[in-house]
Enzyme design. Structure first.
Site, PDB file in Angstrom:
ATOM      1  N   LYS A  69      30.561 -14.686 -41.029  1.00  0.00           N
ATOM      2  CA  LYS A  69      31.106 -14.303 -42.343  1.00  0.00           C
ATOM      3  C   LYS A  69      31.965 -13.050 -42.266  1.00  0.00           C
ATOM      4  CE  LYS A  69      26.911 -14.497 -44.168  1.00  0.00           C
ATOM      5  NZ  LYS A  69      26.214 -15.406 -43.237  1.00  0.00           N
ATOM      6  N   HIS A 124      19.424  -9.164 -39.457  1.00  0.00           N
ATOM      7  CA  HIS A 124      20.745  -8.907 -40.030  1.00  0.00           C
ATOM      8  C   HIS A 124      21.034  -7.403 -40.048  1.00  0.00           C
ATOM      9  CE1 HIS A 124      20.907 -13.044 -41.842  1.00  0.00           C
ATOM     10  NE2 HIS A 124      19.607 -12.907 -41.652  1.00  0.00           N
ATOM     11  N   TYR A 168      13.574 -14.209 -45.570  1.00  0.00           N
ATOM     12  CA  TYR A 168      12.520 -15.201 -45.717  1.00  0.00           C
ATOM     13  C   TYR A 168      12.709 -15.874 -47.076  1.00  0.00           C
ATOM     14  CZ  TYR A 168       8.269 -17.784 -45.227  1.00  0.00           C
ATOM     15  OH  TYR A 168       7.378 -18.818 -45.103  1.00  0.00           O
ATOM     16  N   ASP A 196      28.377 -11.697 -37.289  1.00  0.00           N
ATOM     17  CA  ASP A 196      28.147 -12.898 -38.089  1.00  0.00           C
ATOM     18  C   ASP A 196      29.493 -13.537 -38.392  1.00  0.00           C
ATOM     19  OD1 ASP A 196      27.859 -14.244 -40.965  1.00  0.00           O
ATOM     20  OD2 ASP A 196      25.869 -14.197 -40.062  1.00  0.00           O
ATOM     21  N   TYR A 202      15.333 -21.383 -38.046  1.00  0.00           N
ATOM     22  CA  TYR A 202      13.997 -20.973 -37.630  1.00  0.00           C
ATOM     23  C   TYR A 202      13.954 -20.515 -36.175  1.00  0.00           C
ATOM     24  CZ  TYR A 202      12.370 -22.385 -42.137  1.00  0.00           C
ATOM     25  OH  TYR A 202      12.184 -22.455 -43.495  1.00  0.00           O
ATOM     26  N   HIS A 203      14.622 -19.406 -35.939  1.00  0.00           N
ATOM     27  CA  HIS A 203      14.564 -18.652 -34.683  1.00  0.00           C
ATOM     28  C   HIS A 203      14.755 -17.202 -35.096  1.00  0.00           C
ATOM     29  CE1 HIS A 203      15.338 -18.005 -30.271  1.00  0.00           C
ATOM     30  NE2 HIS A 203      15.825 -16.869 -30.779  1.00  0.00           N
ATOM     31  N   LEU A 204      13.868 -16.317 -34.647  1.00  0.00           N
ATOM     32  CA  LEU A 204      13.885 -14.938 -35.143  1.00  0.00           C
ATOM     33  C   LEU A 204      15.246 -14.282 -34.952  1.00  0.00           C
ATOM     34  CD1 LEU A 204      12.108 -12.647 -36.368  1.00  0.00           C
ATOM     35  CD2 LEU A 204      11.888 -11.781 -34.034  1.00  0.00           C
ATOM     36  N   HIS A 205      15.808 -13.779 -36.053  1.00  0.00           N
ATOM     37  CA  HIS A 205      17.066 -13.052 -36.011  1.00  0.00           C
ATOM     38  C   HIS A 205      17.048 -11.976 -37.090  1.00  0.00           C
ATOM     39  CE1 HIS A 205      17.620 -16.335 -38.885  1.00  0.00           C
ATOM     40  NE2 HIS A 205      18.545 -15.606 -39.491  1.00  0.00           N
TER      41      HIS A 205
END
Length: 330
Positions: free
Chosen positions: A200, A272, A262, A198, A267-270
């Site tokens: 970050k 963490h 959520y 990511d 809006y694309h499945l990911h």
């Protein structure tokens, strides 16, 4: 907090979204080591003029600043990097100390570290839109309880109206951007995914490890779209992601937090992957759903997330919050 209309990842700026939005002051150490040269330095902030501080946190050592670079609006994120254990000896040996107070056995100093041990992780968003500026402004948040019917009648129409670009996601999946940052790649069109750090995370220490697994399937917007048919995909991400992190970073699964957001920020499945103990943004119970729980819920009820009431926070300026208010749901 989540803001479904203003996240970087869902900006509609076009196919060069990632390349123009995040400019690093210094390349990743890994990239510099591969070619044997020092990473190039650049000063993209030399022409930056400050308009206002959007928000800051003394505890998290981070500040969000709005201003301009030339004639373009820009947001600069300044974040102090963590102290690395492997640099402690050099830090103690090479720093200057100025005494501020001494009382019996207690004393406090102002420490001036060598420049290379005193870096500030800097993210530049330029050109920044009004949505970007609002995203980083300190805002009051509200907890929304969304039923399955609320999703179909309020949230889904709102998402569809936004026409938000995911080109930057497709660039990663197709290796048109950030290919050198990919940690693991499963090319299978049904259960495959790409795992990468990511933005970050500065990748200098595992204490704040943060990676994202982006599914190759393009028709899954969020948790709400998941059913039992997606279990092979979720299980593959869960297992292969943990294995890849163990191999690359020597971090076992027992030290990982693996979850979905959520509302998601795009809006694309990911999924963490963060180190357990790291207080990552958005890891609170009001937004994060452990992937292990998601898998078990779908095993017990194939339509679990299509019918369950889900709670999530929305900022005061979020357009979706306005829709819930208009519908009398808040």
């Amino acid at each position: 907090m989540a803001n479904v209309s203003t996240k970087r990842e869902i900006s509609s700026a076009g196919s060069d979204e990632l390349s123009r939005e995040v400019k690093r002051v210094k390349s990743d150490d890994k990239n510099g080591e591969e070619d044997g040269n020092e990473p190039e330095w650049e000063n993209v902030l030399s022409a930056f003029t400050t308009s206002s501080v959007l928000s800051d946190s003394a505890r998290e050592k981070i500040m969000f600043v709005h201003g301009k670079i030339a004639d373009n609006d820009a947001v600069v994120v300044l974040e102090k990097t963590p102290i690395r254990e492997d640099f402690l000896a050099e830090l103690f040996r090479g720093s200057k100390l100025r005494l501020e107070m001494k009382n019996d056995i207690y004393s406090s100093y102002r420490l001036q570290a060598p420049p290379h041990l005193n870096e500030i992780k800097t993210t530049v968003v330029c050109p920044a839109t009004e949505k970007h500026v609002k995203k980083y402004q300190r805002q009051e948040s509200f907890l929304v309880e969304e039923t399955g019917e609320d999703y179909r009648s309020i949230t889904l129409p709102y998402i569809q109206e936004q026409s938000l670009s995911l080109q930057w996601v497709y660039n990663i999946l197709e290796k048109k951007a950030e290919a050198d940052r990919i940690v693991y790649d499963d090319p299978d069109p049904e259960v495959g995914f790409v795992l990468l750090p990511d933005l970050k995370w500065d990748q200098k220490q595992v204490d704040d490890l943060y990676l994202i697994a982006i599914a190759r399937q393009k028709d899954i917007k969020s948790l709400r779209d998941l059913s039992s048919e997606h279990l092979p995909l979720l299980q593959n991400i869960f297992q292969r992601g943990k294995e890849a992190i163990l191999q690359r970073y020597d971090l076992p699964a027992s030290k990982l937090r693996v979850y979905l957001h959520y509302q998601p920020s795009y809006y694309h499945l990911h999924v963490h992957f963060t180190k357990l103990g790291y207080d990552a943004p958005g890891c609170g119970v009001e937004r994060a759903h452990l992937l292990s729980d998601v898998i078990q819920n779908l095993q017990a009820d194939p339509q679990f997330y299509k019918t369950r009431t889900l709670s999530f926070p929305l900022r005061a300026d979020d357009g979706l919050l306005g829709r819930f208010k208009e519908a009398g749901r808040l």
